[in-house]
Motif scaffolding. Structure first.
Motif, PDB file in Angstrom:
ATOM      1  N   THR A  10       1.012  -1.206  -0.104  1.00  0.00           N
ATOM      2  CA  THR A  10      -0.037   0.190  -0.070  1.00  0.00           C
ATOM      3  C   THR A  10       1.044   1.088  -0.078  1.00  0.00           C
ATOM      4  OG1 THR A  10      -1.978   1.185   1.026  1.00  0.00           O
ATOM      5  CG2 THR A  10      -0.288   0.045   2.607  1.00  0.00           C
ATOM      6  N   TRP A  43      -1.993   6.209  -1.805  1.00  0.00           N
ATOM      7  CA  TRP A  43      -3.330   5.609  -2.205  1.00  0.00           C
ATOM      8  C   TRP A  43      -4.344   5.803  -1.020  1.00  0.00           C
ATOM      9  CZ3 TRP A  43      -6.813   2.238  -0.498  1.00  0.00           C
ATOM     10  CH2 TRP A  43      -7.763   1.618  -1.310  1.00  0.00           C
ATOM     11  N   ARG A  53      -7.745   7.819  -1.431  1.00  0.00           N
ATOM     12  CA  ARG A  53      -8.995   7.150  -1.275  1.00  0.00           C
ATOM     13  C   ARG A  53      -9.761   7.462   0.141  1.00  0.00           C
ATOM     14  NH1 ARG A  53      -9.551   3.035  -5.667  1.00  0.00           N
ATOM     15  NH2 ARG A  53      -7.506   3.654  -6.890  1.00  0.00           N
ATOM     16  N   CYS A  68     -21.080   0.965  12.955  1.00  0.00           N
ATOM     17  CA  CYS A  68     -20.949   2.419  12.609  1.00  0.00           C
ATOM     18  C   CYS A  68     -21.898   3.458  13.027  1.00  0.00           C
ATOM     19  CB  CYS A  68     -20.492   2.666  11.220  1.00  0.00           C
ATOM     20  SG  CYS A  68     -18.821   1.900  10.732  1.00  0.00           S
ATOM     21  N   ARG A 102      -5.753  -5.582   2.995  1.00  0.00           N
ATOM     22  CA  ARG A 102      -5.196  -4.355   2.991  1.00  0.00           C
ATOM     23  C   ARG A 102      -6.364  -3.270   2.653  1.00  0.00           C
ATOM     24  NH1 ARG A 102      -2.274  -3.442  -3.106  1.00  0.00           N
ATOM     25  NH2 ARG A 102      -3.924  -4.314  -4.302  1.00  0.00           N
ATOM     26  N   ASN A 103      -7.501  -3.755   2.028  1.00  0.00           N
ATOM     27  CA  ASN A 103      -8.617  -2.570   1.736  1.00  0.00           C
ATOM     28  C   ASN A 103      -9.173  -2.395   3.183  1.00  0.00           C
ATOM     29  OD1 ASN A 103      -9.848  -5.241   2.177  1.00  0.00           O
ATOM     30  ND2 ASN A 103     -11.502  -4.468   1.326  1.00  0.00           N
ATOM     31  N   VAL A 153      -6.211  -0.481   6.100  1.00  0.00           N
ATOM     32  CA  VAL A 153      -5.678   0.838   6.200  1.00  0.00           C
ATOM     33  C   VAL A 153      -6.659   1.943   6.833  1.00  0.00           C
ATOM     34  CG1 VAL A 153      -4.178   0.426   4.473  1.00  0.00           C
ATOM     35  CG2 VAL A 153      -6.416   1.217   3.943  1.00  0.00           C
ATOM     36  N   MET A 199     -15.273  -6.789   3.799  1.00  0.00           N
ATOM     37  CA  MET A 199     -15.805  -5.379   3.319  1.00  0.00           C
ATOM     38  C   MET A 199     -15.974  -5.582   1.817  1.00  0.00           C
ATOM     39  SD  MET A 199     -15.219  -1.520   4.303  1.00  0.00           S
ATOM     40  CE  MET A 199     -13.621  -1.385   3.403  1.00  0.00           C
ATOM     41  N   GLY A 239     -16.056  -2.940  -0.209  1.00  0.00           N
ATOM     42  CA  GLY A 239     -16.042  -1.276  -0.120  1.00  0.00           C
ATOM     43  C   GLY A 239     -16.795  -0.303  -0.886  1.00  0.00           C
ATOM     44  N   ASN A 240     -16.771  -0.816  -2.215  1.00  0.00           N
ATOM     45  CA  ASN A 240     -17.234  -0.150  -3.322  1.00  0.00           C
ATOM     46  C   ASN A 240     -19.010   0.000  -3.022  1.00  0.00           C
ATOM     47  OD1 ASN A 240     -17.482   0.626  -6.222  1.00  0.00           O
ATOM     48  ND2 ASN A 240     -15.401  -0.053  -6.067  1.00  0.00           N
ATOM     49  N   HIS A 247     -20.312  10.503  10.664  1.00  0.00           N
ATOM     50  CA  HIS A 247     -19.601   9.294  11.070  1.00  0.00           C
ATOM     51  C   HIS A 247     -18.374   9.233  10.324  1.00  0.00           C
ATOM     52  CE1 HIS A 247     -17.751   5.336  11.362  1.00  0.00           C
ATOM     53  NE2 HIS A 247     -18.239   5.005  10.476  1.00  0.00           N
ATOM     54  N   ALA A 269     -16.121   7.649   8.104  1.00  0.00           N
ATOM     55  CA  ALA A 269     -16.081   6.586   7.520  1.00  0.00           C
ATOM     56  C   ALA A 269     -14.884   6.665   6.449  1.00  0.00           C
ATOM     57  CB  ALA A 269     -17.418   5.956   6.822  1.00  0.00           C
ATOM     58  N   ASN A 270     -15.029   7.647   5.664  1.00  0.00           N
ATOM     59  CA  ASN A 270     -14.150   7.922   4.434  1.00  0.00           C
ATOM     60  C   ASN A 270     -14.266   9.612   4.303  1.00  0.00           C
ATOM     61  OD1 ASN A 270     -13.062   8.223   1.969  1.00  0.00           O
ATOM     62  ND2 ASN A 270     -13.396   6.301   1.303  1.00  0.00           N
ATOM     63  N   ASN A 275     -11.300   5.129  11.007  1.00  0.00           N
ATOM     64  CA  ASN A 275     -12.716   5.084  11.100  1.00  0.00           C
ATOM     65  C   ASN A 275     -12.663   4.216  12.318  1.00  0.00           C
ATOM     66  OD1 ASN A 275     -15.003   3.784  11.217  1.00  0.00           O
ATOM     67  ND2 ASN A 275     -15.351   3.171   8.987  1.00  0.00           N
ATOM     68  N   PHE A 318     -23.407   5.703   8.653  1.00  0.00           N
ATOM     69  CA  PHE A 318     -24.066   4.713   7.917  1.00  0.00           C
ATOM     70  C   PHE A 318     -22.947   3.551   8.182  1.00  0.00           C
ATOM     71  CE2 PHE A 318     -23.511   1.998   4.144  1.00  0.00           C
ATOM     72  CZ  PHE A 318     -24.835   1.609   3.932  1.00  0.00           C
TER      73      PHE A 318
HETATM   74  N1  COA Z   1      -3.603   0.096  -0.851  1.00  0.00           N
HETATM   75  C1  COA Z   1      -3.309   0.010  -2.181  1.00  0.00           C
HETATM   76  N2  COA Z   1      -4.129  -0.484  -2.958  1.00  0.00           N
HETATM   77  C2  COA Z   1      -5.267  -1.276  -2.570  1.00  0.00           C
HETATM   78  C3  COA Z   1      -5.527  -1.079  -1.178  1.00  0.00           C
HETATM   79  C4  COA Z   1      -4.572  -0.725  -0.245  1.00  0.00           C
HETATM   80  N3  COA Z   1      -4.902  -0.397   0.984  1.00  0.00           N
HETATM   81  N4  COA Z   1      -6.934  -1.663  -0.798  1.00  0.00           N
HETATM   82  C5  COA Z   1      -7.454  -1.934  -2.057  1.00  0.00           C
HETATM   83  N5  COA Z   1      -6.438  -1.722  -2.921  1.00  0.00           N
HETATM   84  C6  COA Z   1      -6.530  -1.905  -4.232  1.00  0.00           C
HETATM   85  C7  COA Z   1      -7.338  -3.048  -5.042  1.00  0.00           C
HETATM   86  O1  COA Z   1      -6.879  -4.329  -4.656  1.00  0.00           O
HETATM   87  C8  COA Z   1      -7.872  -2.567  -6.088  1.00  0.00           C
HETATM   88  O2  COA Z   1      -6.804  -2.952  -7.120  1.00  0.00           O
HETATM   89  P1  COA Z   1      -7.094  -3.560  -8.607  1.00  0.00           P
HETATM   90  O3  COA Z   1      -7.859  -2.454  -9.264  1.00  0.00           O
HETATM   91  O4  COA Z   1      -5.781  -4.097  -9.023  1.00  0.00           O
HETATM   92  O5  COA Z   1      -8.077  -4.858  -8.335  1.00  0.00           O
HETATM   93  C9  COA Z   1      -7.899  -1.241  -6.278  1.00  0.00           C
HETATM   94  O6  COA Z   1      -7.204  -0.836  -5.192  1.00  0.00           O
HETATM   95  C10 COA Z   1      -9.063  -0.481  -6.211  1.00  0.00           C
HETATM   96  O7  COA Z   1      -9.908  -1.241  -5.350  1.00  0.00           O
HETATM   97  P2  COA Z   1     -11.194  -0.971  -4.988  1.00  0.00           P
HETATM   98  O8  COA Z   1     -11.716  -1.623  -3.621  1.00  0.00           O
HETATM   99  O9  COA Z   1     -12.193  -0.673  -6.086  1.00  0.00           O
HETATM  100  O10 COA Z   1     -11.117   0.856  -4.173  1.00  0.00           O
HETATM  101  P3  COA Z   1     -12.047   2.027  -3.806  1.00  0.00           P
HETATM  102  O11 COA Z   1     -11.778   3.297  -4.913  1.00  0.00           O
HETATM  103  O12 COA Z   1     -13.358   1.181  -3.793  1.00  0.00           O
HETATM  104  O13 COA Z   1     -11.531   2.148  -2.494  1.00  0.00           O
HETATM  105  C11 COA Z   1     -12.151   1.854  -0.230  1.00  0.00           C
HETATM  106  C12 COA Z   1     -11.457   1.277  -1.546  1.00  0.00           C
HETATM  107  C13 COA Z   1     -12.217   0.748   0.809  1.00  0.00           C
HETATM  108  C14 COA Z   1     -11.188   2.988   0.331  1.00  0.00           C
HETATM  109  C15 COA Z   1     -13.686   2.481  -0.647  1.00  0.00           C
HETATM  110  O14 COA Z   1     -14.218   1.374  -1.302  1.00  0.00           O
HETATM  111  C16 COA Z   1     -14.104   2.774   0.748  1.00  0.00           C
HETATM  112  O15 COA Z   1     -13.775   3.732   1.234  1.00  0.00           O
HETATM  113  N6  COA Z   1     -15.431   2.159   0.889  1.00  0.00           N
HETATM  114  C17 COA Z   1     -16.425   2.685   1.818  1.00  0.00           C
HETATM  115  C18 COA Z   1     -15.950   1.869   3.264  1.00  0.00           C
HETATM  116  C19 COA Z   1     -16.336   2.242   4.426  1.00  0.00           C
HETATM  117  O16 COA Z   1     -16.767   3.218   4.553  1.00  0.00           O
HETATM  118  N7  COA Z   1     -16.280   1.274   5.341  1.00  0.00           N
HETATM  119  C20 COA Z   1     -16.790   1.659   6.587  1.00  0.00           C
HETATM  120  C21 COA Z   1     -18.093   1.191   6.746  1.00  0.00           C
HETATM  121  S1  COA Z   1     -18.847   2.888   7.435  1.00  0.00           S
END
Ligand code: COA
Length: 332
Positions: A29, A33, A37, A114, A155-156, A159, A222, A224-225, A259, A261-262, A289, A319
């Motif tokens: 990571t 990134w 994000r 959350c 890793r998703n 972080v 999760m 995430g999307n 909240h 979250a992001n 978060n 949410f």
């Molecule tokens: N570091 C680097 N790359 C990462 C990563 C990390 N920590 N986590 C995921 N990736 C990669 C993925 O593997 C993917 O790679 P690929 O394109 O080669 O398959 C790429 O980044 C995009 O992944 P994606 O999951 O589509 O990213 P995203 O733009 O949706 O962002 C979150 C990911 C988790 C940040 C985002 O979906 C999010 O914040 N969602 C809401 C989560 C949330 O609020 N959760 C708590 C509930 S309240």
């Protein structure tokens, strides 16, 4: 009917700061990134044998009680919101009740992730409005760093999440238009699988197997999307629902505490509501978060910064997993 006011706020975060650069050592990571994000730059992780979900909650609660001007013995009920309790059972509320030396007052744990703090606030509000209780201690506290895996496969999630606690003291007041004006709660259980910690649940006869220790199935999952797409819709919807129920408009809100979250989710809502930066409080950059703790931590920091003055209209909204979501409007 009585009304419920926020009499005191407090928070506690562990001293152990973990930056994005620290995480780069454990997984593929990067600071760029994570920042792009999520907006997160660092988070706090608990220190073993020092911080626990209940103990962090107690530190936040002590500050909230002190700031309320009440004596501890005036608290007559405890509500504890967490997805990471000290034990599978009993809940962390009873640990607070014992360790803070309360008499045998009731303690209720809330499991709404959350949205847990807003669900807890709503429950407390009903108890106070009806006259059942006068002063309720509501805590949101999380120790999440020990069920995240610091590896590429997780890793998703690794972080995003952090540890910490926030608390409020809620007190009965006369119905003068001040205090909690409304709470709105929602859930859509068909999305339960999109943000979930399956194991060790109770659906399998053998709840914990050797395979689970290595195959990743003990880790929370999760989508995430999917979470992101639903969050941006529901946040706005439930804020507007609260405003409409009170015949108010977005312009009437002095401070929105979403909240954490992001940062991108908060910024999206800010844009949709047409708010300037100073009307939205964000501290996810520092803490990640912290799930049920995020709103009370942010509330306490906003209060310390003088942003929550008498007469101000505060909106909180959340949410999360369930999916569950909710909002509250509070006139200080
Ligand atoms: N570091 C680097 N790359 C990462 C990563 C990390 N920590 N986590 C995921 N990736 C990669 C993925 O593997 C993917 O790679 P690929 O394109 O080669 O398959 C790429 O980044 C995009 O992944 P994606 O999951 O589509 O990213 P995203 O733009 O949706 O962002 C979150 C990911 C988790 C940040 C985002 O979906 C999010 O914040 N969602 C809401 C989560 C949330 O609020 N959760 C708590 C509930 S309240």
């Amino acid at each position: 009917m009585y009304q419920t006011r926020i009499a005191g706020v407090g928070h506690y975060v562990p001293e152990n700061i973990v930056t994005n650069h620290d995480l780069e050592q454990y997984m593929d990571t990067s600071d760029a990134w994570i920042t792009e994000r999520t907006g997160i730059k660092e988070r706090r992780f608990f220190t073993e044998n020092k911080d626990t979900t209940a103990r962090m909650g107690i530190k936040a609660a002590e500050q909230a009680i002190e700031r309320s001007g009440l004596h501890k013995n005036e608290i007559d009920f405890i509500i504890f919101a967490t997805l990471s309790p000290d034990y599978y059972f009993p809940g962390s509320g009873v640990i607070v009740q014992n360790e803070m030396g309360f008499p045998n007052i009731g303690a209720l744990d809330i499991r709404n992730q959350c949205s847990g703090f807003i669900y807890g606030l709503s429950v407390a509000d009903q108890f106070i409005k009806t006259g059942m209780y006068k002063n309720i201690l509501l805590i949101g506290s999380e120790t999440q760093s020990n069920f995240i895996e610091f590896s590429d496969r997780h890793r998703n999630m690794a972080v995003i999440f952090g540890d910490g606690a926030g608390a409020v003291v809620l007190s009965r007041c006369d119905n003068t238009g001040k205090g909690i004006l409304s709470t709105h709660l929602h859930a859509e259980g068909k999305y339960a699988q999109e943000l979930i910690n399956y194991h060790p649940g109770t659906r399998q006869k053998i709840r914990l197997t050797f395979d689970m220790l290595t195959d990743g199935s003990l880790l929370p999952y999760m989508n995430g999307n999917m979470v992101f797409k639903h969050a941006v819709v529901r946040f706005e919807e439930v804020i507007l629902e609260a405003l409409s129920a009170n015949h108010l408009s977005p312009d009437d809100i002095d401070l929105l505490i979403p909240h954490q979250a992001n940062l991108r989710i908060s910024q999206y809502i800010q844009k949709r509501l047409g708010f300037p930066d100073e009307k939205v409080f964000n501290n996810i950059q520092k803490y990640g978060n912290t799930t049920a703790a995020s709103i009370p931590i942010a509330f306490s920091e906003a209060w310390e910064q003088g942003l929550i003055q008498p007469g101000k209209l505060i909106c909180i909204a959340a949410f999360g997993s369930g999916f569950t979501w909710g909002s509250a409007l509070i006139r200080m």
